[in-house]
Design a protein around this motif. Structure first.
Motif, PDB file in Angstrom:
ATOM      1  N   GLY A 278       0.833  -1.197   0.000  1.00  0.00           N
ATOM      2  CA  GLY A 278       0.000   0.000   0.000  1.00  0.00           C
ATOM      3  C   GLY A 278       0.865   1.243   0.000  1.00  0.00           C
ATOM      4  N   ASP A 279       0.201   2.392   0.000  1.00  0.00           N
ATOM      5  CA  ASP A 279       0.927   3.669  -0.057  1.00  0.00           C
ATOM      6  C   ASP A 279       1.858   3.865   1.130  1.00  0.00           C
ATOM      7  N   THR A 280       1.405   3.441   2.322  1.00  0.00           N
ATOM      8  CA  THR A 280       2.243   3.628   3.506  1.00  0.00           C
ATOM      9  C   THR A 280       3.569   2.907   3.337  1.00  0.00           C
ATOM     10  N   LYS A 281       3.512   1.664   2.873  1.00  0.00           N
ATOM     11  CA  LYS A 281       4.752   0.904   2.677  1.00  0.00           C
ATOM     12  C   LYS A 281       5.610   1.531   1.585  1.00  0.00           C
ATOM     13  N   THR A 282       4.996   1.947   0.499  1.00  0.00           N
ATOM     14  CA  THR A 282       5.748   2.518  -0.624  1.00  0.00           C
ATOM     15  C   THR A 282       6.491   3.779  -0.214  1.00  0.00           C
ATOM     16  N   PHE A 283       5.781   4.706   0.440  1.00  0.00           N
ATOM     17  CA  PHE A 283       6.421   5.962   0.846  1.00  0.00           C
ATOM     18  C   PHE A 283       7.501   5.720   1.905  1.00  0.00           C
ATOM     19  N   ALA A 284       7.210   4.814   2.841  1.00  0.00           N
ATOM     20  CA  ALA A 284       8.191   4.516   3.877  1.00  0.00           C
ATOM     21  C   ALA A 284       9.434   3.871   3.271  1.00  0.00           C
ATOM     22  N   ALA A 285       9.239   2.979   2.299  1.00  0.00           N
ATOM     23  CA  ALA A 285      10.375   2.332   1.638  1.00  0.00           C
ATOM     24  C   ALA A 285      11.253   3.356   0.929  1.00  0.00           C
ATOM     25  N   ALA A 286      10.634   4.311   0.256  1.00  0.00           N
ATOM     26  CA  ALA A 286      11.405   5.355  -0.424  1.00  0.00           C
ATOM     27  C   ALA A 286      12.192   6.185   0.577  1.00  0.00           C
ATOM     28  N   ASP A 287      11.577   6.516   1.714  1.00  0.00           N
ATOM     29  CA  ASP A 287      12.257   7.298   2.748  1.00  0.00           C
ATOM     30  C   ASP A 287      13.468   6.544   3.301  1.00  0.00           C
ATOM     31  N   VAL A 288      13.241   5.279   3.658  1.00  0.00           N
ATOM     32  CA  VAL A 288      14.323   4.481   4.235  1.00  0.00           C
ATOM     33  C   VAL A 288      15.440   4.279   3.216  1.00  0.00           C
ATOM     34  N   ALA A 289      15.075   3.972   1.985  1.00  0.00           N
ATOM     35  CA  ALA A 289      16.075   3.763   0.940  1.00  0.00           C
ATOM     36  C   ALA A 289      16.948   5.001   0.762  1.00  0.00           C
ATOM     37  N   ALA A 290      16.320   6.174   0.772  1.00  0.00           N
ATOM     38  CA  ALA A 290      17.083   7.415   0.630  1.00  0.00           C
ATOM     39  C   ALA A 290      18.030   7.618   1.806  1.00  0.00           C
ATOM     40  N   ALA A 291      17.558   7.325   3.007  1.00  0.00           N
ATOM     41  CA  ALA A 291      18.406   7.492   4.188  1.00  0.00           C
ATOM     42  C   ALA A 291      19.593   6.538   4.152  1.00  0.00           C
ATOM     43  N   LEU A 292      19.360   5.292   3.758  1.00  0.00           N
ATOM     44  CA  LEU A 292      20.447   4.321   3.676  1.00  0.00           C
ATOM     45  C   LEU A 292      21.411   4.670   2.546  1.00  0.00           C
ATOM     46  N   ALA A 293      20.866   5.142   1.424  1.00  0.00           N
ATOM     47  CA  ALA A 293      21.711   5.471   0.271  1.00  0.00           C
ATOM     48  C   ALA A 293      22.650   6.626   0.567  1.00  0.00           C
ATOM     49  N   ALA A 294      22.281   7.483   1.479  1.00  0.00           N
ATOM     50  CA  ALA A 294      23.133   8.626   1.802  1.00  0.00           C
ATOM     51  C   ALA A 294      24.484   8.184   2.336  1.00  0.00           C
ATOM     52  N   SER A 295      24.540   6.992   2.960  1.00  0.00           N
ATOM     53  CA  SER A 295      25.816   6.503   3.486  1.00  0.00           C
ATOM     54  C   SER A 295      26.407   5.380   2.649  1.00  0.00           C
ATOM     55  N   ASN A 296      25.540   4.526   2.072  1.00  0.00           N
ATOM     56  CA  ASN A 296      26.069   3.410   1.281  1.00  0.00           C
ATOM     57  C   ASN A 296      25.005   2.937   0.291  1.00  0.00           C
ATOM     58  N   PRO A 297      25.042   3.387  -0.965  1.00  0.00           N
ATOM     59  CA  PRO A 297      24.019   3.011  -1.940  1.00  0.00           C
ATOM     60  C   PRO A 297      23.935   1.508  -2.188  1.00  0.00           C
ATOM     61  N   ARG A 298      25.073   0.803  -2.169  1.00  0.00           N
ATOM     62  CA  ARG A 298      25.026  -0.643  -2.403  1.00  0.00           C
ATOM     63  C   ARG A 298      24.273  -1.351  -1.283  1.00  0.00           C
ATOM     64  N   ASP A 299      24.528  -0.958  -0.045  1.00  0.00           N
ATOM     65  CA  ASP A 299      23.787  -1.545   1.078  1.00  0.00           C
ATOM     66  C   ASP A 299      22.302  -1.219   0.972  1.00  0.00           C
ATOM     67  N   ALA A 300      22.017   0.014   0.534  1.00  0.00           N
ATOM     68  CA  ALA A 300      20.619   0.416   0.388  1.00  0.00           C
ATOM     69  C   ALA A 300      19.912  -0.454  -0.651  1.00  0.00           C
ATOM     70  N   LEU A 301      20.580  -0.718  -1.773  1.00  0.00           N
ATOM     71  CA  LEU A 301      19.984  -1.551  -2.813  1.00  0.00           C
ATOM     72  C   LEU A 301      19.849  -2.999  -2.348  1.00  0.00           C
ATOM     73  N   ALA A 302      20.789  -3.469  -1.538  1.00  0.00           N
ATOM     74  CA  ALA A 302      20.663  -4.822  -0.985  1.00  0.00           C
ATOM     75  C   ALA A 302      19.442  -4.904  -0.070  1.00  0.00           C
ATOM     76  N   TRP A 303      19.193  -3.829   0.709  1.00  0.00           N
ATOM     77  CA  TRP A 303      18.008  -3.831   1.575  1.00  0.00           C
ATOM     78  C   TRP A 303      16.725  -3.811   0.746  1.00  0.00           C
ATOM     79  N   VAL A 304      16.744  -3.066  -0.353  1.00  0.00           N
ATOM     80  CA  VAL A 304      15.558  -2.961  -1.205  1.00  0.00           C
ATOM     81  C   VAL A 304      15.104  -4.339  -1.681  1.00  0.00           C
ATOM     82  N   GLN A 305      16.049  -5.250  -1.858  1.00  0.00           N
ATOM     83  CA  GLN A 305      15.687  -6.589  -2.332  1.00  0.00           C
ATOM     84  C   GLN A 305      14.839  -7.356  -1.315  1.00  0.00           C
TER      85      GLN A 305
END
Length: 514
Positions: A278-305
């Protein structure tokens, strides 16, 4: 020298004077349940369309309104209501009604009740009057509000009253809820009480909220939990999941996860995969992904999986990481996408990266996309062209037109997309370019841009359409331009058609459009 008898006589006079002053003071501060004269009639108040309020039936007559500088406050208020400037009118009316409320609240309330209900002065006067009454007699204020408060703006009374009551004693405020009518008024009261109580004692406020029934319960619980979000988002999430459902749960989760992401993105990352699609999960995922990517994009993409299941959460989060990575380390971002296994995941990632880089350096983006496999390359080229066209529609359109059709995903649609930007940037240039296209591409492109330019200049567009060298393109453009014109200005379009020098069959077909 005075005698004892004289002194006793003087003391008696002093006591009588003090009693008289006290009596007058009591009369001027009379409570609402004191004996009073009836409210003014509609004729007296100047509002013949409204009956006198039964809740104000004990109010004092306004016939003998207090005076300031020798002029009746009632007359001054009537004068203030006639001030043309709305801000000045509001200030003067507010000053005068507040003065009258200080001197004689019942009479001032009666005056307000005689005002037209739709006027700003009625709303502002009512809110001030109810506040004064509530400080003397809460029950009477609630009875008045139940009868007089109707608009969203007036509902602020319930917020202010129950917030104030809760500051003093929330249990008393909770008992007073019984006098608030169901609906919007009760929602305002419940929310104000819950929010204020929660700021002082969240546990007690939550315990109270959980005892409520019907619509009051989720409103109160959400209000209590919302107060926890800034200081304890994890507890807010846990409590919300235990006590709320539907939109109320979604609102709390969204706010709490956003707060948690700013302070502890790893904790937020452990919660997001557990959310339903749902929208809550989608928006939260984008927020978390951006926060993780700020320090390590590869780790962020691994979490996205880890974001499995239906819904766009994974693709949106991937796009967010790649956008951030492309801005900070474009070369490594491109290498990452190139190294993904061929398939849907690589294609989605390539398109995302192409959109991000195509607008800033399209030639370099094209060079990178050349290394991608077939379908993925074609999709990336289309995305690059779209991003490029937003800045330079002419260059992007020319590049697309030069490519073999199988090199770009949906080549005709991509060309139309780039042309749409070119039309906005330089309509005449786009028209000239379409006129130069080979027959195979000219017809579709001409039919696409003709309505766009006809929106603002239909006659010029039709003149251009009739000048096209390819017969099929000419007919398609004329039909498309006329269709837009007849939709916007039927009479003018039909007048043009009646004398237009076009093929009889085409004219006949266009005449059927109304």
């Amino acid at each position: 020298m005075s005698t004892p008898t004289t002194r006793r006589f003087g003391l008696s006079l002093l006591l009588l004077a003090l009693l008289a002053v006290a009596f007058l003071a009591i009369r001027s501060l009379r409570r609402p349940n004191d004996t009073a004269t009836p409210a003014p009639t509609a004729a007296e108040t100047g509002d013949s369309q409204r009956p006198a309020s039964s809740a104000v039936a004990t109010s004092r007559s306004v016939g003998n309104a207090p005076t300031t500088q020798g002029v009746s406050l009632r007359a001054e208020l009537d004068r203030a209501r006639g001030i043309a400037d709305p801000q000045q009118r509001s200030r003067e009316f507010g000053r005068l009604i507040q003065l009258w409320l200080q001197q004689d609240p019942d009479a001032a309330l009666a005056y307000v009740c005689g005002l037209p209900r739709g006027s700003p002065e009625f709303t502002s006067g009512l809110l001030m009057a109810l506040d004064v009454v509530a400080r003397m007699d809460v029950n009477r204020a609630l009875r008045l509000a139940a009868e007089l408060v109707t608009t969203r703006e007036q509902m602020f009374f319930y917020n202010a009253l129950f917030a104030r009551l809760a500051e003093h004693d929330p249990t008393v405020a909770a008992r007073e809820l019984a006098a608030v009518p169901a609906g919007e008024a009760r929602t305002h009261a419940v929310r104000a009480l819950a929010e204020t109580w929660s700021r002082h004692d969240a546990a007690a406020a939550l315990a109270w909220a959980q005892t409520l029934k019907g619509e009051d319960r989720p409103i109160a619980i959400e209000s209590v939990v919302a107060e926890l979000v800034p200081s304890d988002p994890l507890r807010a999430i846990e409590t919300a999941q235990q006590s709320l459902t539907g939109p109320a749960l979604d609102r709390i989760l969204a706010a709490a996860l956003h707060q948690l992401t700013t302070t502890d993105p790893r904790s937020a990352a452990s919660i997001v995969p557990l959310l339903p699609a749902g929208d809550t999960k989608t928006f939260a995922a984008a927020d978390v992904a951006a926060a993780l990517a700020a320090s390590n994009p590869r780790d962020a993409l691994a979490w996205v999986q880890s974001l499995s299941g239906p819904g766009p959460a994974r693709s949106v989060a991937t796009a967010r990481v790649l956008e951030i990575w492309a801005n900070t380390d474009r070369s490594n971002a491109e290498q990452y996408v190139t190294g993904l296994p061929a398939g849907d995941a690589q294609r989605e990632a390539a398109v995302t990266l192409a959109r991000s880089t195509g607008g800033t350096d399209p030639r370099q983006a094209i060079g990178w996309a050349e290394s991608l496999p077939g379908d993925t390359r074609a999709a990336a080229f289309s995305a690059i062209a779209n991003a490029w066209a937003q800045h330079d529609g002419a260059a992007a359109s020319r590049w697309v037109a030069e490519q073999p059709a199988d090199r770009i995903a949906d080549a005709a649609g991509t060309l139309n997309a780039t042309l749409s930007y070119w039309v906005l940037q330089d309509a005449a240039g786009a028209q000239a370019f379409v006129s130069s296209l080979p027959s195979g591409a000219q017809s579709a492109a001409a039919a696409f841009i003709a309505p766009l330019t006809a929106q603002t200049n239909p006659s010029a567009t039709l003149a251009w359409a009739q000048s096209l060298p390819d017969p099929a393109a000419r007919e398609a453009a004329v039909a498309a331009a006329y269709g837009r014109w007849v939709g916007n200005a039927p009479a003018a379009a039909q007048t043009w058609l009646s004398t237009a020098d076009i093929a009889p069959e085409l004219k006949s077909r266009l005449q059927s459009r109304r």
